[in-house]
Design a protein around this motif. Structure first.
Motif, PDB file in Angstrom:
ATOM      1  N   ILE A   1      -0.056  38.566  23.815  1.00  0.00           N
ATOM      2  CA  ILE A   1      -0.535  39.809  23.214  1.00  0.00           C
ATOM      3  C   ILE A   1       0.577  40.854  23.187  1.00  0.00           C
ATOM      4  O   ILE A   1       1.302  41.042  24.171  1.00  0.00           O
ATOM      5  N   ILE A   2       0.702  41.542  22.050  1.00  0.00           N
ATOM      6  CA  ILE A   2       1.533  42.739  21.941  1.00  0.00           C
ATOM      7  C   ILE A   2       0.584  43.913  21.673  1.00  0.00           C
ATOM      8  O   ILE A   2      -0.301  43.818  20.821  1.00  0.00           O
TER       9      ILE A   2
ATOM     10  N   PRO B   1      -5.602  48.333  33.574  1.00  0.00           N
ATOM     11  CA  PRO B   1      -6.083  47.386  34.600  1.00  0.00           C
ATOM     12  C   PRO B   1      -6.372  46.001  34.022  1.00  0.00           C
ATOM     13  O   PRO B   1      -6.047  44.984  34.647  1.00  0.00           O
ATOM     14  N   GLU B   2      -6.980  45.957  32.843  1.00  0.00           N
ATOM     15  CA  GLU B   2      -7.278  44.663  32.216  1.00  0.00           C
ATOM     16  C   GLU B   2      -6.007  43.932  31.836  1.00  0.00           C
ATOM     17  O   GLU B   2      -5.882  42.714  32.044  1.00  0.00           O
ATOM     18  N   LEU B   3      -5.039  44.650  31.286  1.00  0.00           N
ATOM     19  CA  LEU B   3      -3.817  44.003  30.817  1.00  0.00           C
ATOM     20  C   LEU B   3      -3.047  43.358  31.965  1.00  0.00           C
ATOM     21  O   LEU B   3      -2.351  42.366  31.765  1.00  0.00           O
ATOM     22  N   ARG B   4      -3.178  43.917  33.148  1.00  0.00           N
ATOM     23  CA  ARG B   4      -2.507  43.317  34.314  1.00  0.00           C
ATOM     24  C   ARG B   4      -3.137  41.980  34.702  1.00  0.00           C
ATOM     25  O   ARG B   4      -2.506  41.167  35.381  1.00  0.00           O
ATOM     26  N   GLU B   5      -4.384  41.749  34.303  1.00  0.00           N
ATOM     27  CA  GLU B   5      -5.106  40.561  34.743  1.00  0.00           C
ATOM     28  C   GLU B   5      -5.223  39.488  33.669  1.00  0.00           C
ATOM     29  O   GLU B   5      -5.751  38.412  33.946  1.00  0.00           O
ATOM     30  N   VAL B   6      -4.745  39.751  32.467  1.00  0.00           N
ATOM     31  CA  VAL B   6      -4.862  38.761  31.392  1.00  0.00           C
ATOM     32  C   VAL B   6      -4.049  37.517  31.730  1.00  0.00           C
ATOM     33  O   VAL B   6      -2.900  37.610  32.173  1.00  0.00           O
ATOM     34  N   ASP B   7      -4.635  36.345  31.520  1.00  0.00           N
ATOM     35  CA  ASP B   7      -3.957  35.083  31.808  1.00  0.00           C
ATOM     36  C   ASP B   7      -3.057  34.665  30.656  1.00  0.00           C
ATOM     37  O   ASP B   7      -3.137  33.538  30.146  1.00  0.00           O
ATOM     38  N   ALA B   8      -2.218  35.568  30.217  1.00  0.00           N
ATOM     39  CA  ALA B   8      -1.275  35.291  29.130  1.00  0.00           C
ATOM     40  C   ALA B   8      -0.248  36.413  29.141  1.00  0.00           C
ATOM     41  O   ALA B   8      -0.520  37.512  29.639  1.00  0.00           O
ATOM     42  N   PRO B   9       0.937  36.159  28.596  1.00  0.00           N
ATOM     43  CA  PRO B   9       1.938  37.222  28.539  1.00  0.00           C
ATOM     44  C   PRO B   9       1.463  38.393  27.689  1.00  0.00           C
ATOM     45  O   PRO B   9       0.843  38.204  26.638  1.00  0.00           O
ATOM     46  N   VAL B  10       1.748  39.600  28.158  1.00  0.00           N
ATOM     47  CA  VAL B  10       1.399  40.826  27.438  1.00  0.00           C
ATOM     48  C   VAL B  10       2.630  41.733  27.424  1.00  0.00           C
ATOM     49  O   VAL B  10       3.275  41.922  28.451  1.00  0.00           O
TER      50      VAL B  10
ATOM     51  N   ASN C   1       5.019  44.717  31.150  1.00  0.00           N
ATOM     52  CA  ASN C   1       6.207  44.595  30.313  1.00  0.00           C
ATOM     53  C   ASN C   1       6.098  45.576  29.158  1.00  0.00           C
ATOM     54  O   ASN C   1       5.126  45.540  28.405  1.00  0.00           O
ATOM     55  N   CYS C   2       7.076  46.474  29.044  1.00  0.00           N
ATOM     56  CA  CYS C   2       7.016  47.529  28.036  1.00  0.00           C
ATOM     57  C   CYS C   2       8.364  47.649  27.320  1.00  0.00           C
ATOM     58  O   CYS C   2       9.419  47.429  27.923  1.00  0.00           O
ATOM     59  N   VAL C   3       8.308  48.032  26.063  1.00  0.00           N
ATOM     60  CA  VAL C   3       9.516  48.354  25.308  1.00  0.00           C
ATOM     61  C   VAL C   3       9.202  49.539  24.410  1.00  0.00           C
ATOM     62  O   VAL C   3       8.109  49.634  23.852  1.00  0.00           O
ATOM     63  N   ASP C   4      10.148  50.457  24.286  1.00  0.00           N
ATOM     64  CA  ASP C   4       9.923  51.627  23.447  1.00  0.00           C
ATOM     65  C   ASP C   4      11.234  52.389  23.289  1.00  0.00           C
ATOM     66  O   ASP C   4      12.225  52.117  23.990  1.00  0.00           O
ATOM     67  N   LEU C   5      11.237  53.330  22.380  1.00  0.00           N
ATOM     68  CA  LEU C   5      12.309  54.312  22.317  1.00  0.00           C
ATOM     69  C   LEU C   5      12.165  55.251  23.514  1.00  0.00           C
ATOM     70  O   LEU C   5      11.050  55.548  23.942  1.00  0.00           O
ATOM     71  N   ASP C   6      13.276  55.733  24.024  1.00  0.00           N
ATOM     72  CA  ASP C   6      13.223  56.721  25.103  1.00  0.00           C
ATOM     73  C   ASP C   6      12.903  58.083  24.482  1.00  0.00           C
ATOM     74  O   ASP C   6      13.797  58.874  24.173  1.00  0.00           O
ATOM     75  N   PHE C   7      11.615  58.354  24.312  1.00  0.00           N
ATOM     76  CA  PHE C   7      11.180  59.569  23.625  1.00  0.00           C
ATOM     77  C   PHE C   7      11.507  60.833  24.423  1.00  0.00           C
ATOM     78  O   PHE C   7      11.773  61.885  23.827  1.00  0.00           O
ATOM     79  N   ALA C   8      11.479  60.745  25.745  1.00  0.00           N
ATOM     80  CA  ALA C   8      11.813  61.926  26.545  1.00  0.00           C
ATOM     81  C   ALA C   8      13.261  62.337  26.307  1.00  0.00           C
ATOM     82  O   ALA C   8      13.566  63.526  26.111  1.00  0.00           O
ATOM     83  N   THR C   9      14.154  61.355  26.293  1.00  0.00           N
ATOM     84  CA  THR C   9      15.562  61.652  26.009  1.00  0.00           C
ATOM     85  C   THR C   9      15.726  62.167  24.587  1.00  0.00           C
ATOM     86  O   THR C   9      16.531  63.076  24.332  1.00  0.00           O
ATOM     87  N   ALA C  10      14.964  61.612  23.642  1.00  0.00           N
ATOM     88  CA  ALA C  10      15.036  62.088  22.256  1.00  0.00           C
ATOM     89  C   ALA C  10      14.640  63.558  22.170  1.00  0.00           C
ATOM     90  O   ALA C  10      15.284  64.356  21.471  1.00  0.00           O
TER      91      ALA C  10
ATOM     92  N   ARG D   1       8.314  35.011  27.847  1.00  0.00           N
ATOM     93  CA  ARG D   1       7.388  34.886  28.968  1.00  0.00           C
ATOM     94  C   ARG D   1       6.393  33.753  28.763  1.00  0.00           C
ATOM     95  O   ARG D   1       5.720  33.344  29.717  1.00  0.00           O
ATOM     96  N   LEU D   2       6.289  33.254  27.554  1.00  0.00           N
ATOM     97  CA  LEU D   2       5.504  32.045  27.333  1.00  0.00           C
ATOM     98  C   LEU D   2       6.222  30.814  27.867  1.00  0.00           C
ATOM     99  O   LEU D   2       5.589  29.824  28.226  1.00  0.00           O
ATOM    100  N   GLU D   3       7.543  30.877  27.908  1.00  0.00           N
ATOM    101  CA  GLU D   3       8.336  29.728  28.334  1.00  0.00           C
ATOM    102  C   GLU D   3       8.624  29.731  29.829  1.00  0.00           C
ATOM    103  O   GLU D   3       8.795  28.669  30.434  1.00  0.00           O
ATOM    104  N   ARG D   4       8.699  30.906  30.419  1.00  0.00           N
ATOM    105  CA  ARG D   4       9.050  30.950  31.839  1.00  0.00           C
ATOM    106  C   ARG D   4       8.537  32.258  32.456  1.00  0.00           C
ATOM    107  O   ARG D   4       8.416  33.263  31.781  1.00  0.00           O
ATOM    108  N   GLU D   5       8.267  32.190  33.743  1.00  0.00           N
ATOM    109  CA  GLU D   5       7.828  33.373  34.486  1.00  0.00           C
ATOM    110  C   GLU D   5       9.009  34.326  34.650  1.00  0.00           C
ATOM    111  O   GLU D   5      10.110  33.912  35.032  1.00  0.00           O
ATOM    112  N   GLN D   6       8.803  35.600  34.350  1.00  0.00           N
ATOM    113  CA  GLN D   6       9.852  36.597  34.485  1.00  0.00           C
ATOM    114  C   GLN D   6       9.278  37.854  35.120  1.00  0.00           C
ATOM    115  O   GLN D   6       8.106  38.175  34.931  1.00  0.00           O
ATOM    116  N   ALA D   7      10.120  38.547  35.847  1.00  0.00           N
ATOM    117  CA  ALA D   7       9.670  39.793  36.461  1.00  0.00           C
ATOM    118  C   ALA D   7       9.355  40.820  35.386  1.00  0.00           C
ATOM    119  O   ALA D   7      10.022  40.866  34.347  1.00  0.00           O
TER     120      ALA D   7
END
Length: 333
Positions: free
Chosen positions: A119-120, A132-141, A154-163, A308-314
């Motif tokens: 899921i994205i 809370p739900e997203l932390r428990e989903v049995d799939a990469p999010v 797992n998050c990705v975004d523009l650094d809006f505060a710096t912008a 993250r579908l292929e391997r466990e990552q922090a």
């Protein structure tokens, strides 16, 4: 109910390894297989139908949760969607677009029914109720956005505060002594949308550090709202000489209204904005801007979730640094 994620954590392996042990689709070392089986017994794990389907095969579909709201700027949203779809195809995945404004439970519903392998999530709020739900989903999010409480996500975004800081600093460095932020529509702030809150915080931090007078104005995209907003921004008591605009939908009406008032950019008023490059450079007056890198962000989100579908990552949070392009719409005072 014990989940496959908990089994994987208990056994010290990835979720995909547990799936392969359950399905027998890949050769797993006897030691690893034994460890997984012991964890299954110890925890009392019983895979449901959706989990068994996910273990035995993949749908090769990524779910993209992006509720479509009236205050969204659809051309910008579609830049993100197009990037995610194109990038997913590079990994041999299709995209299931989930546009209904669903609350907590949507990600679990989609993955538990084997409708999507991962899921994205877009349209992330600062205090997002789905966390809370997203932390428990049995799939990469992966979240395209950063909630305040992002631990374990797992998050990705523009650094809006710096912008926000950079745009305020750009005007201050040019000698402007009173500036204004024309921000997102009221509903965006009321909902606590993460990107708007972070840019506002960065803007206010920079102006506060510099003791720079600054006003903030939420603005809807219709012409009447833009005109009323400018009446407030340009009130003689404020002495505003520079604008930071974080609202792509108002840029066209804003420039038109400034022209109607015989105000020239940048001679009378400097304007800097945050928007996609193609928007900034194709306006009636090309605007100095920080880009919204929709294509890059979408591609990174897909890369992160498929990895993250292929391997466990922090869990990780990736923030892209802002890139400012000067198109001559700001000048020294």
């Amino acid at each position: 109910m014990i989940t496959i994620k908990e089994v994987a954590r208990h056994a010290g392996v990835s979720m995909s390894t547990v799936s392969y042990v359950l399905s027998g689709k890949r050769s797993i070392s006897e030691e690893t297989k034994r460890r997984v089986e012991q964890s299954i017994v110890a925890l009392g794990y019983h895979p449901n139908a959706g989990a068994r389907a996910l273990a035995s095969s993949r749908s090769h579909v990524l779910g993209l949760i992006v509720p479509l709201r009236s205050d969204h700027n659809m051309p910008v949203i579609m830049q993100f969607v197009s990037s995610i779809v194109a990038s997913a195809r590079d990994y041999d995945y299709d995209v299931l677009l989930l546009t209904k404004e669903a609350g907590p439970g949507e990600a679990h519903r989609v993955t538990a029914r084997s409708m999507a392998d991962a899921i994205i999530v877009m349209d992330v709020e600062s205090a997002d109720p789905r966390v809370p739900e997203l932390r428990e989903v049995d799939a990469p999010v992966v979240l395209l956005g950063v909630p305040d409480d992002h631990q374990g996500l797992n998050c990705v975004d523009l650094d809006f505060a710096t912008a926000g800081r950079q745009m305020a600093a750009h005007l201050a460095d040019l000698g402007h002594r009173s500036i204004a932020l024309i921000g997102s529509p009221p509903a965006v702030y009321e909902r606590g949308t993460s990107y708007a809150a972070r840019l506002l915080a960065g803007f206010q931090h920079e102006t506060g550090q510099r003791n720079l007078p600054a006003s903030v104005h939420s603005c809807a995209a219709d012409y009447e709202s833009v005109s009323a907003c400018l009446d407030d921004v340009l009130h003689s008591d404020r002495g505003t000489t520079g604008l930071v605009v974080h609202n792509e939908a108002v840029l066209g009406p804003l420039l038109l209204e400034l022209r109607r008032r015989s105000l020239e950019v940048p001679a009378d008023l400097s304007v800097i904005t945050l928007c996609p490059d193609d928007v900034a450079q194709n306006l009636a007056v090309p605007l100095t801007s920080i880009a919204i890198p929709a294509e890059e962000l979408g591609a990174i989100a897909v890369e992160m979730v498929t990895a993250r579908l292929e391997r466990e990552q922090a869990p990780e949070v990736r923030l892209l640094q802002p890139r400012l392009t000067n198109r001559g719409s700001t000048s020294a005072r």
